[in-house]
Each structure stands twice: as C-alpha cells, then as structure tokens.
Design an enzyme around this catalytic site. Structure first.
Site, short mmCIF file in Angstrom:
data_model
loop_
_atom_site.label_atom_id
_atom_site.label_comp_id
_atom_site.label_asym_id
_atom_site.label_seq_id
_atom_site.Cartn_x
_atom_site.Cartn_y
_atom_site.Cartn_z
N ASP A 47 15.75 -3.85 22.54
CA ASP A 47 15.07 -3.01 23.52
C ASP A 47 14.94 -3.69 24.88
OD1 ASP A 47 14.83 -0.99 21.70
OD2 ASP A 47 12.67 -0.74 21.94
N ASN A 91 18.12 3.32 21.71
CA ASN A 91 16.98 4.09 21.21
C ASN A 91 15.68 3.51 21.75
OD1 ASN A 91 15.58 6.06 19.83
ND2 ASN A 91 15.77 5.11 17.83
N ASP A 310 1.32 2.24 17.25
CA ASP A 310 2.31 1.30 16.72
C ASP A 310 1.81 0.54 15.50
OD1 ASP A 310 4.15 2.08 18.58
OD2 ASP A 310 3.93 0.33 19.88
N GLU A 338 10.56 6.43 17.19
CA GLU A 338 11.96 6.21 16.78
C GLU A 338 12.34 7.11 15.62
OE1 GLU A 338 11.02 2.44 19.03
OE2 GLU A 338 9.94 3.97 17.90
N HIS A 381 12.48 0.45 13.18
CA HIS A 381 12.08 -0.94 12.97
C HIS A 381 10.71 -1.08 12.34
CE1 HIS A 381 9.91 -1.12 17.10
NE2 HIS A 381 10.29 0.13 16.91
N ARG A 382 9.77 -0.23 12.73
CA ARG A 382 8.41 -0.37 12.20
C ARG A 382 8.30 0.12 10.76
NH1 ARG A 382 5.93 -2.71 16.12
NH2 ARG A 382 6.35 -2.14 18.30
N LYS A 408 15.50 -4.55 17.00
CA LYS A 408 14.99 -3.76 18.11
C LYS A 408 13.75 -4.38 18.72
CE LYS A 408 13.07 0.86 18.98
NZ LYS A 408 13.79 1.20 20.22
#
Length: 428
Positions: A47, A91, A310, A338, A381-382, A408
């Site tokens: 990112d 993204n 997040d 995402e 990713h999370r 990312k």
C-alpha cells in the site's frame, strides 16, 4: 502462498511494525514540503509503495534505504506534462482517496484506476467536494466509482461540508492539500466514522508546519499559501497491526511484550488496549515497552466500534474465545473495506464452529471452542491475519490460501509469529 497454522503456544518479545497510516501521510506531506525530508522507520509494504510510486509520477524524487525514505519536496509546484498521467493503485483505499485530492493540485490530466475491488470502494463524496472546490473530475466507471479522470485540478479552496460516514479518508485527503489552495479552506463535517484518523492527520500536518484552526469538533479552517516544511520524521509503531499480536496473547493465555509503540499515540486503534482490559486482559508499560498478558477466562463485552473499524476483525477473534456473547455495533462501514468484512468475518467464524449473527451494521459473537478449518482469505490482509491468530487456539489445523496478501500492510507478519514460537508452515 498457503499457510498452515498448527495449534500452538506463543510468547516472547517483538518489535511493532511501523504505522501504515502514518507512513502514507508522511509521504504525501513531505512530497509537498519545501526541501528534503528524511522519513525514518517507514512501513515499506504494498500500500505505501503505491503512494510512493504515485507521487513519483508527479515528479517527486525519492530514495528508499531499507526502512528510510528520503523525499525531496516540490512546494506544491508541479510541472505540466503533455501526456496523461496514469495511476494504478492496486487495492489501496488510502492511496485512492489521498491521490485523488493530491492530483487536483496539478494542472495535469490524471487517470486513476485500480484492482477490481478498489473499483467498488466509495470515492463519490470526495469527488463531489473537490468539484465544489474547483476541480473538474469525471467518473468513467459505473455507479460513480473508478476509474476516474481528473481533467483539471484548479483547486481554489473555499467552504465545504462533507460526510465521512463511509470513510474518514475523504476528510484527511482534503485537509492535506488545503494549505496549497489559493484561498483558505473551511471543512465542516456532517458526520464521520473513524474520527481518530482525522485527528491523526491534523497532528502530522502540524508537525510539517500547517496551521489549522478548529472552532469546534466539526469545523476545520486551514490557512492557504502556507507551505509544509521539510522535517526529519520518525514513524511510530502500528497499533492496528500490533493488535494481532495482542490478541494472540489474549486467546492463548500467555505474555507478549511489544516494543516500538507510542504510549501517547494519537492512533485511534490504541483503543484496543481498553478493549483488552474490559475483556480481562492485563496491559502494562515499562520503558516504552507494552506487555500484554492473560491468565483468566476472557469476558464478552458490548461496544460501538464506529471509530475503530480496522480492529473489529481482531476483536471478533478474541470474542470467539470469550465466555458469553460479544455485541459489536455501528460497523456498517466495514462492508466498504478490502472485502465486505462483516460477511467475511461471519462466514469464516461459522466455518470454525463459532456462532455469529450479523445485521446491517451490527454483529453478535458467541464464544466457544474454535475448530480448525480451510479459511477463505477474501484477498483481505486483515481477515488473513485475524484467522491466523484464531488458528493458534483452534482444535486442528487451520489453512489459509493467498496468505501473501499480508504484504499489503504487514509483510513480516508470519515471520514475527514464528519469532513468538508459533507453529506454522508456509507453502509457496
């Protein structure tokens, strides 16, 4: 790349990865500053590299030396190029919002596009605001999404009201370019989710010399024609990414110490420490090192996560191992990340035999005994990092495909887990 997580104990000492949010903002501000800035301890990930490559396309000269970025700012003076400038942003939602506003400072025609998922993420409210402040922008995609064409920047400032319910990044993007307007910029907030990220932005802007006046909690006045100053700036550790390591200590009833975090940070996700305390996890500071430890059963809680989207995936993992039902509210904006994170979290928790209910913007999770499963990553990713942590406490192995997506935001995630004695296999 596939990762196999074996149930295992984790413990030890680790250094927090640098903050992704702060790295993005420092790159933008230093590129507009007068002179050379040295950014220390930057997060070099997919990112942030999209943001860095984007400013370079506008003529900004940068050098990367390990985790240090040297940026030669241009004082907001951009050379006009004869060719269309094309930005592909993968993204990265942060890069999308920040570079859409940034491009409006130039006199160039700019085409912005990205991954198919980025084409679904909201940007309309930001574009409407930039149009009102002088820019000519055209949507080329369906439903007023990417790709977009900035025909003419002509950002002249003025007064604007903007909603930030879907993303606080709309507000941060406008704030960061405001000093380069020809007239003062006044931004009134109708409503905003993730408000701490706006405060994080203004705090970093002030370190680069911006003058911002807040008449109240919802109104910002930024003085025009006030250039950012080059600074030597050190990026602090990331609370969002460190939350996974904290969660590992919580669900495994162990102790993990994390260096590199700022106890006085303005990062909103520092709120995770309060969540841990409410759920029965101990946190303490000593010599700038945070220690997270848990011995007793985890407690279910009820809370709003409007300002902290997040860390909702991480919270959901701890809730899966807590006694009782955890109720999380005001999280409808997670559907615009995402992935549709509400759907992603719920569907994969159910695979691991955890009872969960979701509605438009709420989620209920009943703690239980997670079972190992084949997890769908949703290229998020999370989601990958959260379910990797839950796999440590599951009965049986947990496998996750496309796990390289952690690059990312946290490229060293699996290496750090191994350093904490996690038993995992990476199959490329």
């Amino acid at each position: 790349m596939k990762v196999i997580i074996h149930p295992s104990q984790v413990y030890g000492n680790i250094i927090a990865p640098p903050s992704k949010s702060i790295t993005h903002r420092a790159i933008i501000l230093s590129s507009l500053a007068q002179g050379q800035s040295v950014l220390e301890n930057c997060l070099i990930c997919k990112d942030t590299l999209y943001t860095l490559s984007s400013v370079k396309k506008f003529g900004i000269k940068t050098v990367i030396r390990k985790n240090k970025i040297i940026v030669n700012g241009n004082m907001g003076i951009f050379c006009k190029k004869s060719k269309l400038i094309k930005l592909y942003l993968g993204n990265s939602g942060t890069t999308l919002r920040f570079m859409t506003a940034y491009a409006c400072l130039t006199k160039n025609k700019v085409l912005i596009d990205g991954h198919s998922r980025l084409r679904e993420r909201p940007v309309e409210e930001l574009v409407i605001a930039l149009r009102k402040l002088g820019s000519k922008i055209v949507f080329l995609g369906r439903r007023k999404t990417l790709p977009i064409l900035i025909k003419q920047g002509n950002f002249h400032g003025g007064k604007i009201s903007i909603p930030g319910v879907k993303s606080s990044q709309f507000i941060s993007a406008l704030l960061m370019i405001a000093p380069y307007s020809s007239t003062d910029v006044t931004i009134n907030l109708d409503d905003v989710s993730s408000r701490p990220y706006v405060d994080l932005t203004t705090g970093i802007m002030k370190k680069f010399g911006a003058k911002i006046v807040q008449s109240d909690d919802r109104c910002f006045l930024v003085n025009a024609n006030r250039y950012y100053k080059a600074v030597d700036f050190k990026v602090e550790g990331d609370y969002s990414s460190s939350s996974y390591l904290m969660a590992a200590a919580a669900i495994k009833r162990s102790k993990i110490s994390i260096a590199g975090l700022n106890p006085k940070s303005k990062q909103g996700d520092k709120f995770f420490l309060k969540i841990l305390n409410k759920m029965g996890v101990q946190t303490s500071w000593s010599n700038q090192i945070l220690t997270v430890s848990a011995k007793n059963n985890l407690k279910a809680i009820s809370l709003s996560m409007k300002d902290y989207p997040d860390i909702v995936p991480t919270l959901s993992i701890i809730a899966s191992c807590a006694k009782g039902i955890t109720r999380i509210s005001d999280i409808g904006h997670l559907r615009h990340k995402e992935s549709d994170r509400l759907l992603a979290i719920a569907s994969q928790l159910k695979k691991m035999n955890i009872n969960v209910k979701i509605s438009k913007d709420n989620m209920e999770i009943e703690g239980g005994t997670p079972q190992g499963a084949a997890i769908c990553s949703f290229d998020d990713h999370r989601i990958i990092m959260s379910f990797s942590i839950l796999g440590l406490a599951a009965q049986g192995n947990t496998t996750i495909q496309n796990s390289e997506t952690v690059n990312k935001s946290y490229p060293s995630f699996f290496t750090d887990l191994k350093d904490l004695k996690a038993n995992l296999e990476i199959i490329k």
